[in-house]
Design a protein around this motif. Structure first.
Motif: not given
Length: 407
Positions: A291-309
């Protein structure tokens, strides 16, 4: 009076245009307010090229050895120059000396001066950003130390390295907190910057949360490329009345970033870019290597955020994508890849429910920690402000999940 005299000098000797007058505030800094009403399209402030301080300025380009420009960045060169000015180590123009008199003496409010104990009471993302600022400062200090003997031999520096250390931190913060983007031919992107005297008194302001057009709701300094200076005009469709404070947005920054870079925070009620970084919480849920490899290969590993506005509060799509993969039952990621490629909106109803449940649990844990830290830091308003923003964002994202808001 120093700032007022400096403005007079800019207008008289440099042909600057100013519709703004400085006012000292109870917080120990200045604001710039309109001296008279300024109609749409009118000039609020114009600072000509000759007033700027950057690596193309004659007082820098014609003074330092060429090896300095070949070896150091604009930030490093400007910091060395401001250090010399601050120590009075050399001769400087009247313009430089007058500018120096307008600059703050005290930066102890900035996290670069905080104790480790206080830093460790901040949210994790703020600590990471401050660590990056500390790293950049240390790198620039080491670069200066490497050029110290060269500058000493040319007699540009006569003061000891020990005396320079304290002043270098002050100068580095002047440059880091007050420079604006400025195009310099042949320079690397990170070196395209300039100090802009007087304009650098403008305070930061975030657009009002939930406004439709965040990036056009505040004035910003424009660079008239032909003349090479900066200009701020009234780009709104209303007349700015006399004695209104003029601000501009330093950038679409969270309070974590504002604290790390500039030493202040607005609070979640005022900052339209309030967010919480939950990378640690999400990555801790990724148990399988594939799953980590899948996220890394997709360029989606890290920088996960929540937003108020803009409300209702929401997680980034990047965060949702990661949680949907986390909640897959087996190693067949084909349905997840279809979602990533926008062939389908969700992996499955069951997967979506589990992903939203995982996100709700993350929000609950963050809210619990935030409440504890708000109580522990109730006497430290700046630290408490960041935890209040974290709490507000986490609880409102959880509320969005409960109300089945579509993300």
């Amino acid at each position: 009076m120093m700032v007022e005299r400096f403005e007079e000098h800019l207008v008289k000797d440099h042909e600057a245009i100013s519709s703004l007058s400085p006012q000292y505030t109870q917080h120990g800094g200045y604001t710039l307010r309109t001296r008279f009403a300024v109609h749409p399209g009118g000039t609020l402030l114009r600072i000509p090229k000759e007033s700027l301080l950057n690596v193309e300025s004659e007082c820098i380009r014609n003074v330092y050895p060429s090896s300095l420009f070949e070896s150091l960045t604009s930030i490093q060169i400007l910091t060395i120059h401001m250090s010399r000015m601050g120590l009075g180590d050399g001769s400087f123009t009247d313009h430089e000396q007058q500018y120096l008199s307008t600059l703050p003496d005290d930066f102890t409010f900035h996290p670069l001066y905080w104790t480790n104990e206080r830093l460790q009471r901040l949210p994790e993302q703020a600590q990471k950003l401050i660590h990056d600022v500390q790293r950049r400062y240390t790198e620039d200090l080491l670069a200066f130390e490497g050029m110290y003997e060269v500058l000493k031999k040319t007699r540009l520096i006569t003061v000891s390295l020990v005396e320079y250390h304290d002043k270098f931190k002050w100068a580095w913060l002047i440059v880091n907190t007050r420079c604006l983007y400025y195009p310099i031919k042949g320079a690397e992107k990170e070196s395209q910057l300039s100090l802009c005297p007087y304009l650098d008194l403008l305070n930061h302001s975030s657009p009002t949360p939930n406004t439709d057009n965040l990036f056009n709701s505040l004035p910003k300094p424009e660079i008239p490329m032909r003349e090479g200076g900066y200009e701020i005009i009234n780009n709104s469709d209303r007349t700015i009345e006399q004695d209104e404070e003029i601000t501009f947005m330093y950038g679409p920054h969270s309070d974590d970033f504002l604290l790390a870079e500039y030493g202040f925070a607005l609070g979640w009620q005022l900052n339209a870019f309030t967010e919480v970084n939950i990378t640690s919480e999400v990555t801790a849920l990724v148990k399988e290597d594939w799953k980590r490899i899948e996220l890394e290969q997709n360029g989606s590993w890290g920088d996960y955020t929540l937003h108020l506005y803009p409300s209702p509060a929401w997680p980034s799509q990047r965060t949702l994508m990661a949680l949907r993969l986390v909640c897959l039952d087996d190693s067949d990621a084909s349905a997840w890849r279809e979602m990533v490629n926008y062939q389908v909106e969700i992996v499955s109803e069951e997967n979506e429910s589990r992903a939203r449940g995982a996100l709700a649990e993350i929000c609950q844990n963050i809210a619990r920690v935030s409440r504890e830290m708000m109580q522990r830091n109730k006497d430290d308003s700046l630290v408490c402000t960041l935890w209040e923003s974290t709490y507000a964002t986490a609880t409102q994202v959880e509320d969005s999940i409960k109300r089945n808001v579509s993300f």
